[in-house]
Design a protein around this motif. Structure first.
Motif, short mmCIF file in Angstrom:
data_model
loop_
_atom_site.label_atom_id
_atom_site.label_comp_id
_atom_site.label_asym_id
_atom_site.label_seq_id
_atom_site.Cartn_x
_atom_site.Cartn_y
_atom_site.Cartn_z
N MET A 63 18.67 11.66 4.45
CA MET A 63 17.52 12.50 4.16
C MET A 63 16.24 11.67 4.31
N SER A 64 15.34 12.12 5.14
CA SER A 64 14.11 11.36 5.37
C SER A 64 13.03 11.81 4.39
N ALA A 65 12.11 10.91 4.13
CA ALA A 65 11.02 11.18 3.20
C ALA A 65 10.01 12.12 3.82
N THR A 66 9.46 13.00 3.01
CA THR A 66 8.45 13.94 3.47
C THR A 66 7.09 13.25 3.48
N PRO A 67 6.11 13.83 4.19
CA PRO A 67 4.76 13.24 4.16
C PRO A 67 4.22 13.14 2.73
N ARG A 68 4.53 14.10 1.87
CA ARG A 68 4.07 14.06 0.48
C ARG A 68 4.67 12.86 -0.24
N GLU A 69 5.96 12.57 0.00
CA GLU A 69 6.60 11.41 -0.63
C GLU A 69 5.98 10.11 -0.11
N HIS A 70 5.65 10.07 1.17
CA HIS A 70 4.99 8.87 1.72
C HIS A 70 3.63 8.66 1.06
N THR A 71 2.88 9.74 0.83
CA THR A 71 1.58 9.64 0.18
C THR A 71 1.75 9.13 -1.25
N ARG A 72 2.71 9.69 -1.97
CA ARG A 72 2.98 9.23 -3.35
C ARG A 72 3.30 7.74 -3.36
N THR A 73 4.20 7.34 -2.47
CA THR A 73 4.63 5.94 -2.41
C THR A 73 3.45 5.03 -2.08
N TYR A 74 2.59 5.46 -1.17
CA TYR A 74 1.39 4.68 -0.81
C TYR A 74 0.51 4.46 -2.03
N TYR A 75 0.17 5.54 -2.74
CA TYR A 75 -0.70 5.42 -3.91
C TYR A 75 -0.03 4.63 -5.03
N LEU A 76 1.25 4.84 -5.25
CA LEU A 76 1.96 4.10 -6.29
C LEU A 76 2.02 2.61 -5.96
N GLY A 77 2.15 2.28 -4.69
CA GLY A 77 2.14 0.87 -4.27
C GLY A 77 0.81 0.21 -4.56
N LYS A 78 -0.29 0.94 -4.34
CA LYS A 78 -1.63 0.40 -4.64
C LYS A 78 -1.79 0.18 -6.14
N LEU A 79 -1.27 1.11 -6.94
CA LEU A 79 -1.34 0.96 -8.39
C LEU A 79 -0.47 -0.21 -8.85
N ALA A 80 0.70 -0.36 -8.27
CA ALA A 80 1.59 -1.47 -8.64
C ALA A 80 0.90 -2.81 -8.42
N THR A 81 0.20 -2.96 -7.31
CA THR A 81 -0.53 -4.20 -7.03
C THR A 81 -1.56 -4.47 -8.10
N GLU A 82 -2.32 -3.45 -8.49
CA GLU A 82 -3.35 -3.61 -9.53
C GLU A 82 -2.73 -3.98 -10.87
N LEU A 83 -1.60 -3.35 -11.21
CA LEU A 83 -0.95 -3.63 -12.49
C LEU A 83 -0.38 -5.04 -12.52
N GLU A 84 0.21 -5.47 -11.42
CA GLU A 84 0.79 -6.81 -11.36
C GLU A 84 -0.30 -7.87 -11.46
N GLN A 85 -1.50 -7.60 -10.92
CA GLN A 85 -2.62 -8.53 -11.04
C GLN A 85 -3.07 -8.65 -12.50
N ARG A 86 -2.70 -7.67 -13.32
CA ARG A 86 -3.07 -7.67 -14.73
C ARG A 86 -1.91 -8.11 -15.63
N GLY A 87 -0.86 -8.64 -15.01
CA GLY A 87 0.24 -9.22 -15.77
C GLY A 87 1.39 -8.31 -16.14
N LEU A 88 1.37 -7.07 -15.65
CA LEU A 88 2.47 -6.15 -15.93
C LEU A 88 3.49 -6.18 -14.79
N THR A 89 4.68 -5.71 -15.06
CA THR A 89 5.71 -5.57 -14.04
C THR A 89 5.75 -4.11 -13.64
N ALA A 90 5.73 -3.83 -12.34
CA ALA A 90 5.76 -2.46 -11.83
C ALA A 90 6.86 -2.36 -10.77
N THR A 91 7.85 -1.49 -11.04
CA THR A 91 8.97 -1.31 -10.13
C THR A 91 8.92 0.11 -9.57
N LEU A 92 8.92 0.22 -8.25
CA LEU A 92 8.86 1.52 -7.60
C LEU A 92 10.24 2.15 -7.53
#
Length: 91
Positions: free
Chosen positions: A1-30
Motif C-alpha cells: 500500500m503506497s502513501a497518499t499525498p496527504r500522508e506525505h504532507t503529514r510526514t513532511y510537517y511531522l519531520g520538521k517538528l521532530a527536528t525542532e523538538l530534538e534541538q530542544r532535547g526531546l526524543t521524537a519518533t515518527l
C-alpha cells in the motif's frame, strides 16, 4: 500500500517538528501509519505524548493526542516551544 499525498504532507510537517523538538532535547519518533510523532523527554521516561498533523480549513496544524490544536504546521519552531512548555509543566 503506497502513501497518499496527504500522508506525505503529514510526514513532511511531522519531520520538521521532530527536528525542532530534538534541538530542544526531546526524543521524537515518527510512527509511519497513521503518521504521528511519539515525543518523550529522555530524562523522564514516564512522560510522553503523541502529536499528529491534520488539515483544517485554515491550513495544516499540529494536534495533541486529545484533539486540541498545538499550532500551525508552517511554524514548527513555535509548535515545538509550546510542546516543550506543556511537557515541562507536567513534570
Amino acid at each position: 500500500m503506497s502513501a497518499t499525498p496527504r500522508e506525505h504532507t503529514r510526514t513532511y510537517y511531522l519531520g520538521k517538528l521532530a527536528t525542532e523538538l530534538e534541538q530542544r532535547g526531546l526524543t521524537a519518533t515518527l510512527r509511519s501509519y497513521p503518521p504521528a510523532l511519539r515525543i518523550s523527554d529522555p530524562d523522564t521516561v514516564i512522560l510522553a505524548e503523541t502529536i499528529d498533523c491534520v488539515p483544517l480549513s485554515e491550513g495544516w496544524f499540529y494536534r495533541w493526542s486529545w484533539g486540541e490544536v498545538v499550532g500551525l504546521a508552517d511554524d514548527p519552531a513555535l509548535a515545538a516551544e509550546r510542546i516543550v512548555h506543556v511537557l515541562a509543566a507536567r513534570q
